[in-house]
Write a protein that holds these residues in place. Structure first.
Motif, PDB file in Angstrom:
ATOM      1  N   CYS A  82      -8.511  27.868 -51.335  1.00  0.00           N
ATOM      2  CA  CYS A  82      -7.933  28.653 -52.432  1.00  0.00           C
ATOM      3  C   CYS A  82      -8.609  28.359 -53.768  1.00  0.00           C
ATOM      4  N   LEU A  83      -9.250  27.223 -53.896  1.00  0.00           N
ATOM      5  CA  LEU A  83      -9.997  26.915 -55.115  1.00  0.00           C
ATOM      6  C   LEU A  83     -11.324  27.672 -55.171  1.00  0.00           C
ATOM      7  N   ALA A  84     -11.778  28.224 -54.066  1.00  0.00           N
ATOM      8  CA  ALA A  84     -12.974  29.061 -53.917  1.00  0.00           C
ATOM      9  C   ALA A  84     -14.293  28.297 -54.023  1.00  0.00           C
ATOM     10  N   VAL A  85     -14.495  27.455 -55.006  1.00  0.00           N
ATOM     11  CA  VAL A  85     -15.778  26.781 -55.180  1.00  0.00           C
ATOM     12  C   VAL A  85     -16.160  25.950 -53.958  1.00  0.00           C
ATOM     13  N   PRO A  86     -15.249  25.139 -53.390  1.00  0.00           N
ATOM     14  CA  PRO A  86     -15.643  24.378 -52.198  1.00  0.00           C
ATOM     15  C   PRO A  86     -16.080  25.264 -51.031  1.00  0.00           C
ATOM     16  N   ALA A  87     -15.580  26.475 -50.981  1.00  0.00           N
ATOM     17  CA  ALA A  87     -15.918  27.366 -49.875  1.00  0.00           C
ATOM     18  C   ALA A  87     -17.300  27.992 -50.003  1.00  0.00           C
ATOM     19  N   ILE A  88     -17.856  28.023 -51.192  1.00  0.00           N
ATOM     20  CA  ILE A  88     -19.174  28.658 -51.358  1.00  0.00           C
ATOM     21  C   ILE A  88     -20.320  27.661 -51.356  1.00  0.00           C
ATOM     22  N   ILE A  89     -20.024  26.379 -51.251  1.00  0.00           N
ATOM     23  CA  ILE A  89     -21.061  25.353 -51.152  1.00  0.00           C
ATOM     24  C   ILE A  89     -21.103  24.890 -49.705  1.00  0.00           C
ATOM     25  N   TRP A  90     -22.209  25.206 -49.013  1.00  0.00           N
ATOM     26  CA  TRP A  90     -22.321  24.959 -47.574  1.00  0.00           C
ATOM     27  C   TRP A  90     -23.353  23.893 -47.268  1.00  0.00           C
ATOM     28  N   ASP A  91     -23.188  23.270 -46.107  1.00  0.00           N
ATOM     29  CA  ASP A  91     -24.207  22.355 -45.614  1.00  0.00           C
ATOM     30  C   ASP A  91     -25.064  23.079 -44.581  1.00  0.00           C
ATOM     31  N   ARG A  92     -25.951  22.362 -43.932  1.00  0.00           N
ATOM     32  CA  ARG A  92     -26.869  23.010 -42.984  1.00  0.00           C
ATOM     33  C   ARG A  92     -26.178  23.506 -41.719  1.00  0.00           C
ATOM     34  N   ASP A  93     -24.941  23.062 -41.462  1.00  0.00           N
ATOM     35  CA  ASP A  93     -24.175  23.564 -40.330  1.00  0.00           C
ATOM     36  C   ASP A  93     -23.226  24.683 -40.742  1.00  0.00           C
ATOM     37  N   GLN A  94     -23.437  25.239 -41.931  1.00  0.00           N
ATOM     38  CA  GLN A  94     -22.657  26.334 -42.494  1.00  0.00           C
ATOM     39  C   GLN A  94     -21.180  25.977 -42.632  1.00  0.00           C
ATOM     40  N   ARG A  95     -20.929  24.722 -42.980  1.00  0.00           N
ATOM     41  CA  ARG A  95     -19.574  24.261 -43.259  1.00  0.00           C
ATOM     42  C   ARG A  95     -19.429  24.093 -44.760  1.00  0.00           C
ATOM     43  N   GLY A  96     -18.396  24.734 -45.318  1.00  0.00           N
ATOM     44  CA  GLY A  96     -18.112  24.559 -46.731  1.00  0.00           C
ATOM     45  C   GLY A  96     -17.511  23.191 -46.981  1.00  0.00           C
ATOM     46  N   ILE A  97     -17.399  22.833 -48.248  1.00  0.00           N
ATOM     47  CA  ILE A  97     -16.806  21.548 -48.586  1.00  0.00           C
ATOM     48  C   ILE A  97     -15.384  21.463 -48.037  1.00  0.00           C
ATOM     49  N   HIS A  98     -14.665  22.583 -48.056  1.00  0.00           N
ATOM     50  CA  HIS A  98     -13.293  22.580 -47.546  1.00  0.00           C
ATOM     51  C   HIS A  98     -13.259  22.238 -46.051  1.00  0.00           C
ATOM     52  N   ASP A  99     -14.248  22.707 -45.294  1.00  0.00           N
ATOM     53  CA  ASP A  99     -14.319  22.380 -43.870  1.00  0.00           C
ATOM     54  C   ASP A  99     -14.757  20.937 -43.652  1.00  0.00           C
ATOM     55  N   ARG A 100     -15.694  20.465 -44.437  1.00  0.00           N
ATOM     56  CA  ARG A 100     -16.174  19.080 -44.273  1.00  0.00           C
ATOM     57  C   ARG A 100     -15.066  18.075 -44.574  1.00  0.00           C
ATOM     58  N   VAL A 101     -14.344  18.290 -45.663  1.00  0.00           N
ATOM     59  CA  VAL A 101     -13.275  17.366 -46.041  1.00  0.00           C
ATOM     60  C   VAL A 101     -12.165  17.357 -44.987  1.00  0.00           C
ATOM     61  N   ALA A 102     -11.829  18.533 -44.465  1.00  0.00           N
ATOM     62  CA  ALA A 102     -10.751  18.643 -43.473  1.00  0.00           C
ATOM     63  C   ALA A 102     -11.198  18.279 -42.068  1.00  0.00           C
ATOM     64  N   GLY A 103     -12.510  18.164 -41.843  1.00  0.00           N
ATOM     65  CA  GLY A 103     -13.022  17.857 -40.513  1.00  0.00           C
ATOM     66  C   GLY A 103     -12.944  19.040 -39.570  1.00  0.00           C
ATOM     67  N   THR A 104     -13.091  20.254 -40.136  1.00  0.00           N
ATOM     68  CA  THR A 104     -13.019  21.469 -39.336  1.00  0.00           C
ATOM     69  C   THR A 104     -14.333  22.238 -39.403  1.00  0.00           C
ATOM     70  N   ILE A 105     -14.442  23.249 -38.569  1.00  0.00           N
ATOM     71  CA  ILE A 105     -15.590  24.143 -38.555  1.00  0.00           C
ATOM     72  C   ILE A 105     -15.117  25.503 -38.060  1.00  0.00           C
ATOM     73  N   VAL A 106     -15.760  26.569 -38.532  1.00  0.00           N
ATOM     74  CA  VAL A 106     -15.407  27.924 -38.095  1.00  0.00           C
ATOM     75  C   VAL A 106     -16.392  28.334 -37.019  1.00  0.00           C
ATOM     76  N   LEU A 107     -15.868  28.659 -35.843  1.00  0.00           N
ATOM     77  CA  LEU A 107     -16.685  29.000 -34.681  1.00  0.00           C
ATOM     78  C   LEU A 107     -16.429  30.422 -34.228  1.00  0.00           C
ATOM     79  N   ARG A 108     -17.377  30.959 -33.481  1.00  0.00           N
ATOM     80  CA  ARG A 108     -17.174  32.272 -32.835  1.00  0.00           C
ATOM     81  C   ARG A 108     -16.223  32.087 -31.662  1.00  0.00           C
ATOM     82  N   SER A 109     -15.326  33.042 -31.502  1.00  0.00           N
ATOM     83  CA  SER A 109     -14.358  32.915 -30.397  1.00  0.00           C
ATOM     84  C   SER A 109     -14.629  33.924 -29.310  1.00  0.00           C
TER      85      SER A 109
END
Length: 155
Positions: free
Chosen positions: A128-155
């Protein structure tokens, strides 16, 4: 110096310009390159986010609450947060994510389909803060995903 990359290529052109082979997104996490279980691309993620945001702002904030333009964004943001916490926390995907064929999973877990509720709340707050979501790492995980230990995958 012929055949050698110039030192400026490492910071102007990125790591790939310097000749580093980083593999595909998700490779270092043990994920497949394509198909189900691979890292979801930007297009799918953005499409899902857009659908969720439109549902929350137009259908919920304006439709159900009759909010004007100024308050619709705040009510929509609250509805977006609630939608993410409830749906991602229970079924692993929001309505937009289901439509675009993506889901949220825990990165390092023997049961990746079982999501940690506190991780989902933290992920949602940062999203919801938006900025963490637009900064990605090489695995296409935003800061919000890295901090939470999650990743968005194809289902």
């Amino acid at each position: 110096m012929s055949g050698q990359p110039r030192w400026t290529q490492t910071w102007i052109g990125g790591v790939r310009a310097a000749g580093a082979d980083l593999g595909y997104p998700g490779e270092r996490l043990g994920l497949p390159e394509h198909g189900r279980g691979s890292v979801a691309g930007f297009g799918r993620r953005f499409g899902a986010l857009l659908v969720d945001w439109l549902i929350c702002v137009w259908a919920i904030a304006r439709g159900l609450f009759g909010a004007d333009t100024a308050s619709a964004s705040w009510i929509g943001l609250a509805a977006f947060a609630v939608e993410n916490i409830l749906l991602v926390g229970t079924v692993g995907a929001t309505l937009g994510m289901r439509l675009f064929g993506v889901r949220v999973a825990m990165v390092r877990s023997d049961r990746p389909y079982v999501l940690n509720f506190l991780a989902i709340v933290l992920r949602t707050v940062l999203l919801c803060l938006a900025v963490p979501a637009i900064i990605w790492d090489r695995d296409q995980r935003g800061i919000h995903d890295r901090v939470a230990g999650t990743i968005v995958l194809r289902s």
